[in-house]
Design an enzyme around this catalytic site. Structure first.
Site, short mmCIF file in Angstrom:
data_model
loop_
_atom_site.label_atom_id
_atom_site.label_comp_id
_atom_site.label_asym_id
_atom_site.label_seq_id
_atom_site.Cartn_x
_atom_site.Cartn_y
_atom_site.Cartn_z
N GLY A 1 -30.24 -19.17 -80.69
CA GLY A 1 -31.09 -19.66 -79.62
C GLY A 1 -30.47 -20.83 -78.90
O GLY A 1 -31.01 -21.30 -77.89
N GLY A 2 -29.34 -21.33 -79.39
CA GLY A 2 -28.61 -22.39 -78.70
C GLY A 2 -27.95 -21.85 -77.45
O GLY A 2 -27.92 -20.64 -77.20
N VAL A 3 -27.40 -22.75 -76.65
CA VAL A 3 -26.83 -22.37 -75.36
C VAL A 3 -25.72 -21.34 -75.53
O VAL A 3 -25.71 -20.29 -74.86
CB VAL A 3 -26.28 -23.61 -74.63
CG1 VAL A 3 -25.63 -23.21 -73.31
CG2 VAL A 3 -27.39 -24.62 -74.38
N ASP A 4 -24.78 -21.60 -76.43
CA ASP A 4 -23.61 -20.72 -76.56
C ASP A 4 -23.99 -19.33 -77.02
O ASP A 4 -23.57 -18.32 -76.43
CB ASP A 4 -22.61 -21.33 -77.55
CG ASP A 4 -22.18 -22.73 -77.16
OD1 ASP A 4 -22.32 -23.08 -75.97
OD2 ASP A 4 -21.73 -23.48 -78.03
N GLY B 1 0.81 -38.22 -74.97
CA GLY B 1 1.00 -38.03 -76.41
C GLY B 1 1.29 -39.35 -77.09
O GLY B 1 1.64 -40.33 -76.43
N GLU C 1 -25.76 -37.81 -84.84
CA GLU C 1 -26.63 -37.42 -85.95
C GLU C 1 -26.58 -38.49 -87.04
O GLU C 1 -25.62 -39.27 -87.13
CB GLU C 1 -26.18 -36.07 -86.52
CG GLU C 1 -26.31 -34.89 -85.57
CD GLU C 1 -27.73 -34.41 -85.38
OE1 GLU C 1 -28.62 -34.85 -86.14
OE2 GLU C 1 -27.95 -33.58 -84.48
N LYS D 1 -18.17 -26.25 -72.10
CA LYS D 1 -19.63 -26.22 -72.23
C LYS D 1 -20.33 -26.11 -70.88
O LYS D 1 -21.26 -25.31 -70.72
CB LYS D 1 -20.10 -27.48 -72.97
CG LYS D 1 -21.56 -27.42 -73.42
CD LYS D 1 -21.69 -26.51 -74.63
CE LYS D 1 -23.05 -26.64 -75.30
NZ LYS D 1 -23.13 -25.88 -76.55
N ARG E 1 -25.43 -28.60 -96.15
CA ARG E 1 -24.67 -27.78 -95.21
C ARG E 1 -24.08 -26.54 -95.90
O ARG E 1 -24.12 -25.43 -95.37
CB ARG E 1 -23.54 -28.60 -94.58
CG ARG E 1 -23.99 -29.61 -93.56
CD ARG E 1 -22.78 -30.27 -92.90
NE ARG E 1 -23.17 -31.12 -91.78
CZ ARG E 1 -23.46 -32.40 -91.88
NH1 ARG E 1 -23.38 -33.00 -93.07
NH2 ARG E 1 -23.79 -33.10 -90.82
N CYS F 1 1.83 -39.79 -68.30
CA CYS F 1 2.08 -40.75 -69.37
C CYS F 1 3.29 -40.31 -70.20
O CYS F 1 4.42 -40.35 -69.73
CB CYS F 1 0.82 -40.95 -70.21
SG CYS F 1 0.87 -42.45 -71.22
N TYR F 2 3.08 -39.82 -71.43
CA TYR F 2 4.21 -39.32 -72.23
C TYR F 2 4.93 -38.20 -71.48
O TYR F 2 6.16 -38.07 -71.55
CB TYR F 2 3.72 -38.81 -73.58
CG TYR F 2 4.83 -38.33 -74.51
CD1 TYR F 2 5.37 -39.19 -75.46
CD2 TYR F 2 5.33 -37.04 -74.44
CE1 TYR F 2 6.39 -38.78 -76.30
CE2 TYR F 2 6.35 -36.61 -75.27
CZ TYR F 2 6.87 -37.48 -76.21
OH TYR F 2 7.88 -37.06 -77.04
N HIS G 1 -3.39 -42.20 -66.41
CA HIS G 1 -4.12 -40.97 -66.77
C HIS G 1 -5.13 -40.61 -65.68
O HIS G 1 -6.24 -41.16 -65.64
CB HIS G 1 -4.84 -41.15 -68.10
CG HIS G 1 -3.93 -41.19 -69.28
ND1 HIS G 1 -3.54 -40.05 -69.95
CD2 HIS G 1 -3.32 -42.22 -69.90
CE1 HIS G 1 -2.73 -40.38 -70.94
NE2 HIS G 1 -2.57 -41.70 -70.93
N LYS H 1 -22.20 -44.67 -80.33
CA LYS H 1 -21.12 -43.97 -81.05
C LYS H 1 -19.80 -44.23 -80.35
O LYS H 1 -19.65 -43.85 -79.17
CB LYS H 1 -21.38 -42.46 -81.08
CG LYS H 1 -20.23 -41.67 -81.71
CD LYS H 1 -20.43 -40.16 -81.58
CE LYS H 1 -19.25 -39.41 -82.20
NZ LYS H 1 -19.38 -37.95 -82.08
N GLU I 1 -6.78 -37.92 -65.52
CA GLU I 1 -7.81 -37.02 -66.06
C GLU I 1 -9.04 -37.74 -66.59
O GLU I 1 -10.09 -37.11 -66.78
CB GLU I 1 -7.20 -36.13 -67.15
CG GLU I 1 -6.82 -36.85 -68.44
CD GLU I 1 -5.42 -37.43 -68.44
OE1 GLU I 1 -4.85 -37.63 -69.53
OE2 GLU I 1 -4.89 -37.70 -67.34
N THR J 1 -26.92 -17.92 -76.91
CA THR J 1 -27.80 -17.28 -75.93
C THR J 1 -26.99 -16.65 -74.80
O THR J 1 -27.19 -15.49 -74.44
CB THR J 1 -28.79 -18.31 -75.35
OG1 THR J 1 -29.69 -18.73 -76.38
CG2 THR J 1 -29.59 -17.72 -74.20
#
Length: 521
Positions: free
Chosen positions: A234-237, A61, A519, A377, A306, A88-89, A179, A513, A181, A239
């Protein structure tokens, strides 16, 4: 159904102090086949007892434990007799709460450091079982533990941190200043696996085959003979959620695919064929493309696009749904959506409020069913394969809800939409032909809001510019541009310029990025 299909599994709790890495702890534990949940850092001891966890992880944290706004676990947590790992924290909070001393570090540690295990025979050495005496770990802290609480001993150190790993032998308390993880830490997943297996004695029985049968039973019990509706993109989730719902309640589920006019080339037809014809989902196509495109005419600002698309979608979906006497609404909410929408304090707190988390508009008198809300995911993809959905559908690249509307920079016209659909189709086809599609996290074409001079057939042209974008990423929070082979780029560019009327120039985006985004809008 939140508790129905997790009650039979052992649980490890992660108490979240707001670390940007908290969700990664959950991911790594899931990789160890252990079911885990993120909960607020101040979850009461009584609430923890009810959840009956095999172990507790205290996350990192951004605060300082000695500050007036420092975050602390609820009273009694350290007296539950449950193994605890502080990261860590979390280490500093454990030490501070039990009488240790935490101070600002003279030297801050950020990045790679070599850790040296100094006490192989100590109980904490169970965390380092099978690992070398020295390896690289990822540090990210400004404060440091200056004095151990009574009963704690050191097990590892770095050049700048004498208390890099500590333990209380009799209370099964463990603390790591680094860390485990993050992927930057060598053997990090093994350290977490050692904690849940060697210390917590977990069976590691969290599997997709169990999830399928338990989720289907829970859905059947909840729905009974009533009707479920849901929007399917039609996306993965969507579907995977739709096929799971069909497996559980058959044609009691009514899915709607709303064609908003800014889908990819032939996408509506392909989704209907895949889900309705091959997967047997009760799915209806709603062609509202003309309505969407009319409302988008003359709109160039991406947020307005949007908003128009979102509002029009709701209007179309509710119109069709009102024809059915439905009781439930299916949503493809994933666990990262839930994590990001829960108000834990710190960087992980309210990163964004997701449209599909936290309820429905008041006028929609429907109950939510979110069968994927416990899954990440990659777990959704594993679930899709378990359900028998074809691999091409499960591993397709993400596609934004507003569709090509935010990949057409500037005004949207029928002509410009056709240009982008054709260029994007060519690009994705060439990636598949060259066996590159599955190596890339996301790839697409963008139509720029400028024109360029060119020469075609000895004539001067002034036409549209296409930019190609392909990135490699593990979590979509950061990404690097994908180094596509020059011959593949050359062929793709030539095809687009020659086969797509109105385009005379193709560029390739080599921005990572950050500082850019994946995008363009």
């Amino acid at each position: 159904m939140d508790d129905t299909f997790t009650a039979s599994h052992e649980v490890v709790l992660i108490l979240d102090f707001g670390s940007q890495y908290s969700h990664l702890i959950a991911r790594r534990l899931r990789e160890c086949k252990v079911y885990c949940e993120l909960q607020p850092y101040d979850l009461s001891a009584d609430q923890i007892r009810k959840l009956n966890p095999k172990g507790i992880v205290l996350s990192g944290g951004p605060q300082s434990v000695y500050a007036t706004d420092g975050l602390h676990v609820a009273e009694g947590v350290f007296d539950l007799g449950i193994p605890i790992l502080g990261i860590c924290y979390g280490l500093q909070e454990m030490a501070w709460s039990l009488g240790g001393h935490v101070v600002p570090g003279v030297k801050k540690e950020y990045g790679h450091m070599d850790i040296h295990i100094t006490a192989r025979k100590h109980p904490l050495a169970q965390l380092f079982h099978g690992l070398p005496d020295t390896f690289s770990v990822w540090m990210s802290h400004g404060d440091k533990l200056a004095a151990l609480p009574t009963g704690f001993v050191d097990v590892a150190n770095t050049a700048n941190t004498e208390h890099a790993a500590v333990s209380h032998p009799s209370r099964w308390f463990y603390g790591l200043q680094f860390h485990p993880e993050v992927t930057h830490t060598q053997h990090g997943t093994q350290i977490l696996r050692n904690f849940v297996t060697n210390v917590c004695k977990c069976r590691c029985d969290w599997s997709m085959s169990d999830f399928v049968s338990e989720a289907k039973s829970a859905i059947k019990e909840m729905v009974g003979h009533r009707v479920v509706i849901g929007a399917v993109s039609g996306g993965v989730d969507s579907t995977v959620a739709a096929v799971l719902m069909k497996e559980a309640v058959g044609d009691q589920f009514h899915g709607f695919l709303v064609d908003n006019g800014v889908m990819r080339k032939n996408e509506a037809v392909e989704v209907m064929d895949r889900l309705a014809n091959r997967c047997g989902v009760n799915l209806q196509l709603v062609d509202a493309s003309e309505k969407f495109l009319d409302r988008l005419t003359g709109v160039s600002e991406p947020e307005k696009k949007r908003k128009i698309i979102g509002n029009t979608f709701i209007e179309c979906f509710e119109k069709e749904a009102s024809k059915l006497n439905a009781d439930f609404l299916l949503q493809g909410t994933l666990y990262p959506d839930v994590i990001e929408s829960i108000s834990h304090k710190g960087p992980s707190a309210t990163i964004k409020t997701h449209h599909n988390v936290g309820g429905l508009p008041d006028h929609m008198k429907l109950k939510l069913i979110e069968p994927l809300r416990f899954l990440f995911k990659d777990e959704v993809r594993a679930l899709g394969l378990e359900l028998g959905i074809e691999r091409e559908s499960i591993f397709r690249h993400p596609f934004p809800g507003p569709g090509l509307a935010i990949r057409i920079l500037g005004d949207i016209t029928t002509k410009r939409l056709k240009i982008l659909q054709e260029a994007d189709s060519i690009f994705l086809h060439e990636l598949r032909v060259h066996n590159l599609y599955n190596e890339i996290g996301q790839a697409f074409a963008v139509l720029l809001p400028v024109k360029a001079v060119g020469v075609m057939g000895d004539k001067r042209t002034y036409e549209e510019v296409i930019t190609l974008r392909a990135v490699k990423t593990s979590d979509y929070m950061t990404a690097d541009w994908f180094d596509l082979p020059t011959p593949m780029l050359r062929k793709t560019s030539a095809r687009i310029v020659n086969e797509v009327p109105g385009v005379n120039r193709v560029t390739y985006d080599i921005t990572s990025k950050p500082p850019g985004t994946i995008e363009w809008e």
